[in-house]
Motif scaffolding. Structure first.
Motif, short mmCIF file in Angstrom:
data_model
loop_
_atom_site.label_atom_id
_atom_site.label_comp_id
_atom_site.label_asym_id
_atom_site.label_seq_id
_atom_site.Cartn_x
_atom_site.Cartn_y
_atom_site.Cartn_z
N THR A 126 26.57 46.30 45.23
CA THR A 126 27.34 45.92 44.27
C THR A 126 26.71 46.56 42.60
O THR A 126 27.08 47.10 41.83
N LYS A 129 25.53 49.92 42.42
CA LYS A 129 26.46 50.89 42.55
C LYS A 129 26.74 51.21 41.25
O LYS A 129 26.88 52.36 40.62
N TYR A 130 26.82 49.83 40.62
CA TYR A 130 26.75 50.09 38.94
C TYR A 130 25.75 50.64 38.79
O TYR A 130 25.69 51.77 37.60
N PHE A 133 26.07 54.26 39.19
CA PHE A 133 27.43 55.09 38.28
C PHE A 133 27.09 55.62 36.88
O PHE A 133 27.22 56.13 36.44
N ASP A 178 29.95 38.97 35.04
CA ASP A 178 29.92 39.29 35.93
C ASP A 178 30.47 38.76 36.16
O ASP A 178 30.70 38.68 37.78
N ASN A 181 34.59 39.25 36.58
CA ASN A 181 34.83 40.42 36.78
C ASN A 181 34.13 41.22 37.05
O ASN A 181 33.16 41.96 36.98
N PRO A 182 34.14 41.87 38.78
CA PRO A 182 33.92 42.30 39.51
C PRO A 182 33.57 43.31 38.96
O PRO A 182 32.72 44.59 39.87
N GLU A 183 34.78 44.07 38.74
CA GLU A 183 34.48 45.59 38.14
C GLU A 183 33.84 45.50 36.52
O GLU A 183 33.18 46.88 36.69
N TYR A 184 33.17 44.50 36.61
CA TYR A 184 32.09 44.93 35.12
C TYR A 184 31.11 45.94 35.52
O TYR A 184 29.66 45.28 36.68
N LEU A 185 30.30 46.08 35.06
CA LEU A 185 28.96 47.57 34.94
C LEU A 185 27.68 46.27 34.86
O LEU A 185 27.13 46.03 35.86
N ASN A 216 35.76 48.40 31.34
CA ASN A 216 34.41 47.37 32.27
C ASN A 216 33.27 47.30 31.83
O ASN A 216 32.21 47.25 32.55
#
Ligand code: SF4
Ligand code: FES
Length: 257
Positions: A126, A129-130, A133, A178, A181-185, A216
């Motif tokens: 994860t 992944k960020y 991104f 983090d 919110n698991p979607e936070y960069l 996010n």
């Protein structure tokens, strides 16, 4: 001294803690203590490391409930209470209740906010992944030339602040956002994005900040500051985030006028 270590092996056991007793020595790091445990007591103990010199970023773990590099954290000052870092509490460290006596024991656990693979090893997918991104590659304004790409020396100090990141994810493990919110960069990806944004060799009018101009991204941070406190390389993600937000705000205002 004793090391109380989080153990997890999906195939064998449920999560638990094992305690090992060692003789501390001057200059001994937590990583060295883990090696000694592997050698003397339990060769199945799993942890990541590579450089042993605070360069590769692979040995970050929770040490006495603070994300730190095991290769850089010495046991003696830790036991003397000299390495205290006060963090804004967050559920991942508060909810895992384990008692230990910090004067004679060192508590070693995997980084928070990333799934545990085995013992102290977490899955960093994860986090990366960020990182991917935010497109962490240099996009120069000029086509490649035979000469070096020069910049004014004045630009270097700020740029270096962010370039120093070793991708250890200590900040990711310390960030309350983090956790919820698991979607936070996350702080590291945002700091790296800002690093490319301010690089004077990048193409003018780059749209880098826009990449994280999403709920996010820049806007999810609540400025707890844990990331900056734990960073072993002195990277200040909160400053990058604040500056990026201000720039985006100013841009929005000028478009309204
Ligand atoms: S910003 Fe600091 S704490 Fe975060 S990944 Fe980079 S070096 Fe590690
Ligand atoms: S082993 Fe490379 S940073 Fe610790």
């Amino acid at each position: 001294m004793k090391l109380k270590i989080y153990r997890y092996n999906e195939e064998i056991d449920s999560p638990h803690y094992d305690t090992f007793e060692l003789e501390p020595s001057s200059g001994m790091t937590v990583l060295e203590a883990l090696f000694q445990i592997q050698k003397q007591f339990d060769d199945s103990l799993a942890f990541h490391y590579s450089c042993r010199g605070a360069v590769c970023g692979t040995c970050a773990m929770l040490i006495n409930k603070v994300p730190r590099l095991a290769c850089r954290t010495q046991v003696v000052p830790l036991l003397k209470g000299e390495l205290k870092i006060n963090l804004v509490p967050y559920p991942a460290i508060e909810e895992v209740t384990v008692t230990w006596n910090p004067e004679e024991e060192i508590l070693v656990e995997p980084l928070s906010h990333l799934p545990v693979i085995k013992d102290l090893i977490v899955n960093m997918s994860t986090f990366f992944k960020y990182y991917k991104f935010i497109e962490p590659v240099f996009k120069p304004s000029l086509p490649s030339s035979e000469k070096e790409r020069l910049m004014e020396p004045d630009a270097l100090p700020e740029l270096e602040l962010y370039t120093n990141c070793i991708l250890c994810a200590a900040c990711f493990g310390a960030c309350p956002i983090d956790g919820k919110n698991p979607e936070y960069l996350g702080p590291a990806a945002l700091a790296k994005l800002y690093r490319f944004h301010i690089d004077p060799r990048e193409s003018k009018g780059n749209k880098r900040l826009e990449l994280a101009n999403i709920p996010n991204g820049w806007w999810a941070c609540e400025f707890y500051g844990n990331c900056t406190r734990v960073c072993p390389k002195g990277v200040p993600p909160t400053i990058a985030i604040a500056k990026a937000r201000k720039e985006l705000d100013n841009k929005g205002k000028s478009q309204e006028d």
